[in-house]
Design a protein around this motif. Structure first.
Motif, PDB file in Angstrom:
ATOM      1  N   TYR A  51       2.869   6.651   7.849  1.00 30.38           N
ATOM      2  CA  TYR A  51       2.345   5.934   6.685  1.00 30.38           C
ATOM      3  C   TYR A  51       2.044   6.908   5.547  1.00 30.38           C
ATOM      4  CZ  TYR A  51       1.475   1.871   9.762  1.00 30.38           C
ATOM      5  OH  TYR A  51       1.583   0.826  10.627  1.00 30.38           O
ATOM      6  N   GLU A  52       1.393   8.023   5.887  1.00 30.50           N
ATOM      7  CA  GLU A  52       0.969   8.969   4.854  1.00 30.50           C
ATOM      8  C   GLU A  52       2.135   9.727   4.234  1.00 30.50           C
ATOM      9  OE1 GLU A  52      -2.225  11.371   6.407  1.00 30.50           O
ATOM     10  OE2 GLU A  52      -3.584   9.650   6.473  1.00 30.50           O
ATOM     11  N   SER A  53       3.220   9.873   4.976  1.00 24.66           N
ATOM     12  CA  SER A  53       4.376  10.588   4.438  1.00 24.66           C
ATOM     13  C   SER A  53       5.387   9.654   3.779  1.00 24.66           C
ATOM     14  CB  SER A  53       5.068  11.369   5.559  1.00 24.66           C
ATOM     15  OG  SER A  53       5.682  10.459   6.463  1.00 24.66           O
ATOM     16  N   GLY A  54       5.156   8.348   3.898  1.00 24.55           N
ATOM     17  CA  GLY A  54       6.074   7.390   3.310  1.00 24.55           C
ATOM     18  C   GLY A  54       7.249   7.035   4.197  1.00 24.55           C
ATOM     19  N   ARG A  55       7.236   7.501   5.454  1.00 25.46           N
ATOM     20  CA  ARG A  55       8.330   7.193   6.381  1.00 25.46           C
ATOM     21  C   ARG A  55       8.181   5.819   7.023  1.00 25.46           C
ATOM     22  NH1 ARG A  55       6.825  12.130   8.547  1.00 25.46           N
ATOM     23  NH2 ARG A  55       6.342  11.054  10.487  1.00 25.46           N
ATOM     24  N   GLY A  56       7.018   5.226   6.888  1.00 27.66           N
ATOM     25  CA  GLY A  56       6.798   3.909   7.483  1.00 27.66           C
ATOM     26  C   GLY A  56       6.032   3.025   6.518  1.00 27.66           C
ATOM     27  N   GLY A  57       6.319   1.745   6.565  1.00 28.56           N
ATOM     28  CA  GLY A  57       5.610   0.804   5.706  1.00 28.56           C
ATOM     29  C   GLY A  57       4.365   0.285   6.402  1.00 28.56           C
ATOM     30  N   VAL A  58       3.307   0.126   5.648  1.00 24.08           N
ATOM     31  CA  VAL A  58       2.036  -0.382   6.180  1.00 24.08           C
ATOM     32  C   VAL A  58       2.108  -1.911   6.202  1.00 24.08           C
ATOM     33  CG1 VAL A  58      -0.462  -0.435   5.857  1.00 24.08           C
ATOM     34  CG2 VAL A  58       0.823   1.617   5.250  1.00 24.08           C
ATOM     35  N   SER A  59       1.868  -2.497   7.368  1.00 25.56           N
ATOM     36  CA  SER A  59       1.909  -3.951   7.493  1.00 25.56           C
ATOM     37  C   SER A  59       0.702  -4.588   6.807  1.00 25.56           C
ATOM     38  CB  SER A  59       1.929  -4.357   8.966  1.00 25.56           C
ATOM     39  OG  SER A  59       0.673  -4.077   9.564  1.00 25.56           O
ATOM     40  N   LYS A  60       0.833  -5.860   6.486  1.00 19.51           N
ATOM     41  CA  LYS A  60      -0.297  -6.596   5.894  1.00 19.51           C
ATOM     42  C   LYS A  60      -1.475  -6.617   6.860  1.00 19.51           C
ATOM     43  CE  LYS A  60       1.455  -7.618   1.969  1.00 19.51           C
ATOM     44  NZ  LYS A  60       0.909  -7.025   0.756  1.00 19.51           N
TER      45      LYS A  60
ATOM     46  N   THR B 110      -2.331  -4.274   8.992  1.00 15.24           N
ATOM     47  CA  THR B 110      -2.996  -2.968   8.909  1.00 15.24           C
ATOM     48  C   THR B 110      -3.777  -2.849   7.609  1.00 15.24           C
ATOM     49  OG1 THR B 110      -1.340  -1.952  10.350  1.00 15.24           O
ATOM     50  CG2 THR B 110      -2.610  -0.471   8.940  1.00 15.24           C
ATOM     51  N   GLU B 111      -3.218  -3.343   6.509  1.00 13.34           N
ATOM     52  CA  GLU B 111      -3.945  -3.321   5.238  1.00 13.34           C
ATOM     53  C   GLU B 111      -5.240  -4.120   5.349  1.00 13.34           C
ATOM     54  OE1 GLU B 111      -1.926  -4.110   1.547  1.00 13.34           O
ATOM     55  OE2 GLU B 111      -0.064  -3.251   2.293  1.00 13.34           O
ATOM     56  N   LEU B 112      -5.188  -5.269   5.994  1.00 13.56           N
ATOM     57  CA  LEU B 112      -6.378  -6.086   6.174  1.00 13.56           C
ATOM     58  C   LEU B 112      -7.413  -5.373   7.042  1.00 13.56           C
ATOM     59  CD1 LEU B 112      -7.884  -8.733   5.747  1.00 13.56           C
ATOM     60  CD2 LEU B 112      -6.618  -9.679   7.680  1.00 13.56           C
ATOM     61  N   ALA B 113      -6.948  -4.701   8.089  1.00 14.25           N
ATOM     62  CA  ALA B 113      -7.868  -3.951   8.951  1.00 14.25           C
ATOM     63  C   ALA B 113      -8.546  -2.830   8.173  1.00 14.25           C
ATOM     64  CB  ALA B 113      -7.115  -3.396  10.162  1.00 14.25           C
ATOM     65  N   ILE B 114      -7.807  -2.145   7.321  1.00 15.11           N
ATOM     66  CA  ILE B 114      -8.385  -1.077   6.500  1.00 15.11           C
ATOM     67  C   ILE B 114      -9.417  -1.650   5.541  1.00 15.11           C
ATOM     68  CG2 ILE B 114      -7.867   0.627   4.699  1.00 15.11           C
ATOM     69  CD1 ILE B 114      -5.135   1.014   6.150  1.00 15.11           C
ATOM     70  N   ALA B 115      -9.097  -2.786   4.938  1.00 22.52           N
ATOM     71  CA  ALA B 115     -10.052  -3.424   4.016  1.00 22.52           C
ATOM     72  C   ALA B 115     -11.328  -3.816   4.752  1.00 22.52           C
ATOM     73  CB  ALA B 115      -9.409  -4.646   3.366  1.00 22.52           C
TER      74      ALA B 115
ATOM     75  N   MET C 191       0.860  -1.172   0.000  1.00 26.27           N
ATOM     76  CA  MET C 191       0.000   0.000   0.000  1.00 26.27           C
ATOM     77  C   MET C 191       0.905   1.234   0.000  1.00 26.27           C
ATOM     78  SD  MET C 191      -2.909   1.076   2.809  1.00 26.27           S
ATOM     79  CE  MET C 191      -4.267   0.280   2.006  1.00 26.27           C
ATOM     80  N   THR C 192       0.677   2.093  -0.955  1.00 28.31           N
ATOM     81  CA  THR C 192       1.469   3.322  -1.045  1.00 28.31           C
ATOM     82  C   THR C 192       0.937   4.360  -0.056  1.00 28.31           C
ATOM     83  OG1 THR C 192       0.071   4.386  -2.693  1.00 28.31           O
ATOM     84  CG2 THR C 192       1.815   2.898  -3.521  1.00 28.31           C
ATOM     85  N   PRO C 193       1.744   5.386   0.228  1.00 27.15           N
ATOM     86  CA  PRO C 193       1.243   6.463   1.082  1.00 27.15           C
ATOM     87  C   PRO C 193      -0.025   7.106   0.524  1.00 27.15           C
ATOM     88  CG  PRO C 193       3.620   6.609   0.917  1.00 27.15           C
ATOM     89  CD  PRO C 193       3.175   5.540  -0.054  1.00 27.15           C
ATOM     90  N   ALA C 194      -0.088   7.269  -0.798  1.00 26.89           N
ATOM     91  CA  ALA C 194      -1.280   7.860  -1.425  1.00 26.89           C
ATOM     92  C   ALA C 194      -2.492   6.953  -1.247  1.00 26.89           C
ATOM     93  CB  ALA C 194      -1.025   8.140  -2.902  1.00 26.89           C
ATOM     94  N   ASP C 195      -2.286   5.638  -1.351  1.00 23.27           N
ATOM     95  CA  ASP C 195      -3.379   4.679  -1.141  1.00 23.27           C
ATOM     96  C   ASP C 195      -3.890   4.755   0.294  1.00 23.27           C
ATOM     97  OD1 ASP C 195      -3.110   3.729  -3.752  1.00 23.27           O
ATOM     98  OD2 ASP C 195      -1.854   2.025  -3.146  1.00 23.27           O
ATOM     99  N   PHE C 196      -2.954   4.843   1.226  1.00 22.12           N
ATOM    100  CA  PHE C 196      -3.343   4.911   2.642  1.00 22.12           C
ATOM    101  C   PHE C 196      -4.163   6.165   2.904  1.00 22.12           C
ATOM    102  CE2 PHE C 196      -2.989   5.827   7.088  1.00 22.12           C
ATOM    103  CZ  PHE C 196      -3.085   4.580   7.693  1.00 22.12           C
ATOM    104  N   LEU C 197      -3.688   7.300   2.411  1.00 18.98           N
ATOM    105  CA  LEU C 197      -4.395   8.566   2.594  1.00 18.98           C
ATOM    106  C   LEU C 197      -5.777   8.503   1.947  1.00 18.98           C
ATOM    107  CD1 LEU C 197      -4.494  11.531   3.492  1.00 18.98           C
ATOM    108  CD2 LEU C 197      -3.338  12.119   1.360  1.00 18.98           C
TER     109      LEU C 197
END
Length: 75
Positions: A34-43, A45-50, A1-7
């Motif tokens: 996450y939004e600035s790209g300084r940290g990677g989004v874990s799988k 966290t991606e699942l929680a967002i989904a 997930m890119t920072p833009a995707d997260f935002l």
């Protein structure tokens, strides 16, 4: 997930950074990273967002609305 995707996901859920942090059980600084790209989004966290997106409504304190009137007292 890119920072833009997260935002984009956060905005689609209608959450502020604080609200997203609360919904995901993270700190606001993690959301900022996450939004600035300084940290990677874990799988995880991606699942929680989904999961939040599938629920179709924002969650957390920001989505809570007070009742229009208090419930009646028992007699």
């Amino acid at each position: 997930m890119t920072p833009a995707d997260f935002l984009a996901a956060r905005r689609a859920l209608g959450l502020s950074q604080v609200g997203m942090a609360g919904a995901l059980g993270l700190s606001r600084s993690s959301i900022q990273a996450y939004e600035s790209g300084r940290g990677g989004v874990s799988k995880r966290t991606e699942l929680a967002i989904a999961t939040l997106a599938q629920m179709g409504q924002p969650v957390g304190i920001e989505s809570a609305t007070p009742p229009s009137s208090p419930p009646p007292l028992p007699s």
